[in-house]
Design a protein around this motif. Structure first.
Motif, short mmCIF file in Angstrom:
data_model
loop_
_atom_site.label_atom_id
_atom_site.label_comp_id
_atom_site.label_asym_id
_atom_site.label_seq_id
_atom_site.Cartn_x
_atom_site.Cartn_y
_atom_site.Cartn_z
N PRO A 148 0.83 -1.21 0.00
CA PRO A 148 0.00 0.00 0.00
C PRO A 148 0.86 1.26 0.00
N ARG A 149 0.45 2.23 -0.78
CA ARG A 149 1.11 3.53 -0.86
C ARG A 149 2.60 3.41 -1.16
N ALA A 150 2.92 2.53 -2.11
CA ALA A 150 4.32 2.34 -2.50
C ALA A 150 4.44 2.39 -4.01
N PRO A 151 4.29 3.59 -4.60
CA PRO A 151 4.34 3.70 -6.07
C PRO A 151 5.67 3.26 -6.66
N ARG A 152 6.75 3.35 -5.87
CA ARG A 152 8.06 2.95 -6.40
C ARG A 152 8.13 1.45 -6.68
N ALA A 153 7.25 0.68 -6.06
CA ALA A 153 7.23 -0.75 -6.33
C ALA A 153 6.76 -1.05 -7.74
N ASN A 154 6.08 -0.11 -8.35
CA ASN A 154 5.65 -0.23 -9.75
C ASN A 154 6.21 0.95 -10.53
N ALA A 155 7.51 1.18 -10.35
CA ALA A 155 8.13 2.41 -10.83
C ALA A 155 8.12 2.53 -12.35
N PHE A 156 8.18 1.43 -13.07
CA PHE A 156 8.28 1.51 -14.52
C PHE A 156 7.02 2.11 -15.14
N THR A 157 5.86 1.59 -14.76
CA THR A 157 4.63 2.15 -15.32
C THR A 157 4.35 3.54 -14.75
N GLU A 158 4.69 3.75 -13.47
CA GLU A 158 4.50 5.08 -12.89
C GLU A 158 5.33 6.12 -13.64
N ARG A 159 6.55 5.75 -14.00
CA ARG A 159 7.40 6.69 -14.73
C ARG A 159 6.85 6.92 -16.13
N TRP A 160 6.32 5.87 -16.76
CA TRP A 160 5.74 6.04 -18.10
C TRP A 160 4.54 6.99 -18.04
N ILE A 161 3.69 6.80 -17.03
CA ILE A 161 2.53 7.68 -16.89
C ILE A 161 2.98 9.12 -16.65
N GLY A 162 4.01 9.30 -15.81
CA GLY A 162 4.53 10.65 -15.58
C GLY A 162 5.07 11.27 -16.84
N GLY A 163 5.80 10.49 -17.65
CA GLY A 163 6.31 11.00 -18.92
C GLY A 163 5.19 11.34 -19.88
N LEU A 164 4.16 10.51 -19.91
CA LEU A 164 3.01 10.79 -20.77
C LEU A 164 2.37 12.12 -20.40
N ARG A 165 2.23 12.38 -19.13
CA ARG A 165 1.62 13.65 -18.71
C ARG A 165 2.51 14.83 -19.07
N ARG A 166 3.81 14.73 -18.78
CA ARG A 166 4.71 15.85 -19.06
C ARG A 166 4.85 16.12 -20.55
N GLU A 167 4.94 15.07 -21.35
CA GLU A 167 5.20 15.23 -22.77
C GLU A 167 3.95 15.49 -23.58
N LEU A 168 2.78 15.07 -23.06
CA LEU A 168 1.59 15.12 -23.92
C LEU A 168 0.35 15.66 -23.21
N LEU A 169 -0.15 14.97 -22.21
CA LEU A 169 -1.46 15.30 -21.66
C LEU A 169 -1.50 16.67 -21.00
N ASP A 170 -0.38 17.14 -20.46
CA ASP A 170 -0.35 18.48 -19.87
C ASP A 170 -0.27 19.57 -20.93
N ARG A 171 -0.12 19.20 -22.19
CA ARG A 171 0.06 20.17 -23.27
C ARG A 171 -1.06 20.16 -24.29
N ILE A 172 -2.09 19.37 -24.03
CA ILE A 172 -3.17 19.24 -25.01
C ILE A 172 -4.50 19.14 -24.27
N LEU A 173 -5.55 19.69 -24.87
CA LEU A 173 -6.90 19.62 -24.31
C LEU A 173 -7.62 18.43 -24.93
N ILE A 174 -8.10 17.53 -24.09
CA ILE A 174 -8.80 16.34 -24.55
C ILE A 174 -10.30 16.63 -24.54
N VAL A 175 -10.95 16.35 -25.67
CA VAL A 175 -12.37 16.65 -25.81
C VAL A 175 -13.24 15.53 -25.27
N ASN A 176 -12.94 14.30 -25.70
CA ASN A 176 -13.77 13.17 -25.30
C ASN A 176 -12.95 11.88 -25.39
N ALA A 177 -13.60 10.75 -25.14
CA ALA A 177 -12.90 9.47 -25.14
C ALA A 177 -12.34 9.13 -26.51
#
Length: 243
Positions: A155-184
């Motif tokens: 519980p509450r140990a994101p580093r135990a799944n660090a690979f996917t957590e880092r990918w999600i962080g990179g996705l946000r920094r490189e893409l989702l924080d820079r674009i407006l999503i309209v729908n699914a």
């Protein structure tokens, strides 16, 4: 003394003191303990157990890791996305997007992944996931039926799944924080483009700067022409060479 401890991880302090005595060095077990502790060498039982990072490196080719992340649209709707990474190659599979990640939906995404992996599924031994209630027994059963064990992170140990957590962080920094999503539908198109970019173009240090689905080309000595392709309105840059 340090050499004996490193080369014989099952030896305790008294065993090392005995080996030293046989070599003509009379040192007490307490002295051995003090020297090894100062050198940062753990007691024998802890020396033989691999750390979590050592386990991941040793078993990477047989490990899948999954996680959820969310994205809020301009219409104030929250969409949930399920992603799975093959740790050995860093290949990413964006499995699905939904507003309501119910148990049957999550289990169906797992079935879709197993179909996509095909015969390669036999090479995986473990799936790492957190303890989110979205991961139901039906989800786990899809993998256990294929001989893949489930490893739940603490519980509450994101580093135990660090690979996917880092990918999600990179996705946000490189893409989702820079674009407006309209729908699914919009998010599916954006993530599909990023998934292709990540798997086929983006360099990875752990792979010697290769991409998961693209090996590095042979060294080029002659002049080459580099072509840049922009995707998602220039948020992603991909470079290819032409002789």
């Amino acid at each position: 003394m340090l050499r004996l401890a490193r080369e014989n991880p099952l030896w305790g302090y008294r065993r090392i003191a005995g080996a030293l005595a046989a070599l003509g060095y009379r040192v007490g077990a307490s002295r051995v303990w003090l020297i090894l502790k100062t050198a940062g060498i753990d007691p024998a039982p802890r020396r033989v157990e691999p750390t979590w990072s050592e386990f991941l490196r040793a078993q990477a080719t047989g490990i899948l890791a999954c996680d959820f992340f969310h994205c809020d649209t301009v219409l104030f709707k929250r969409l949930y996305c399920l992603v799975v990474m093959e740790l050995g190659t860093r290949r990413v599979h964006v499995l699905g997007i939904t507003e309501h990640p119910s148990g049957p939906w999550v289990a169906q995404q797992a079935r879709n992944l197993m179909i996509e992996l095909g015969n390669r599924a036999e090479g995986f031994r473990f799936l790492i996931r957190d303890r989110d209630t979205k991961f139901t027994t039906m989800f786990d059963d899809v993998f256990t039926a294929a001989g893949i064990g489930i490893l739940k992170t603490p519980p509450r140990a994101p580093r135990a799944n660090a690979f996917t957590e880092r990918w999600i962080g990179g996705l946000r920094r490189e893409l989702l924080d820079r674009i407006l999503i309209v729908n699914a539908r919009h998010l599916r198109r954006v993530l599909a483009t990023y998934e292709t970019h990540f798997n086929e173009h983006r360099p990875h240090r752990s792979l010697g700067q290769a991409a998961p689905l693209r090996a590095l080309p042979d060294p080029v000595e002659a002049d080459i022409k580099v072509i840049r392709r922009d995707r998602l309105d220039g948020l992603i840059h991909e470079y290819t060479q032409v002789a």
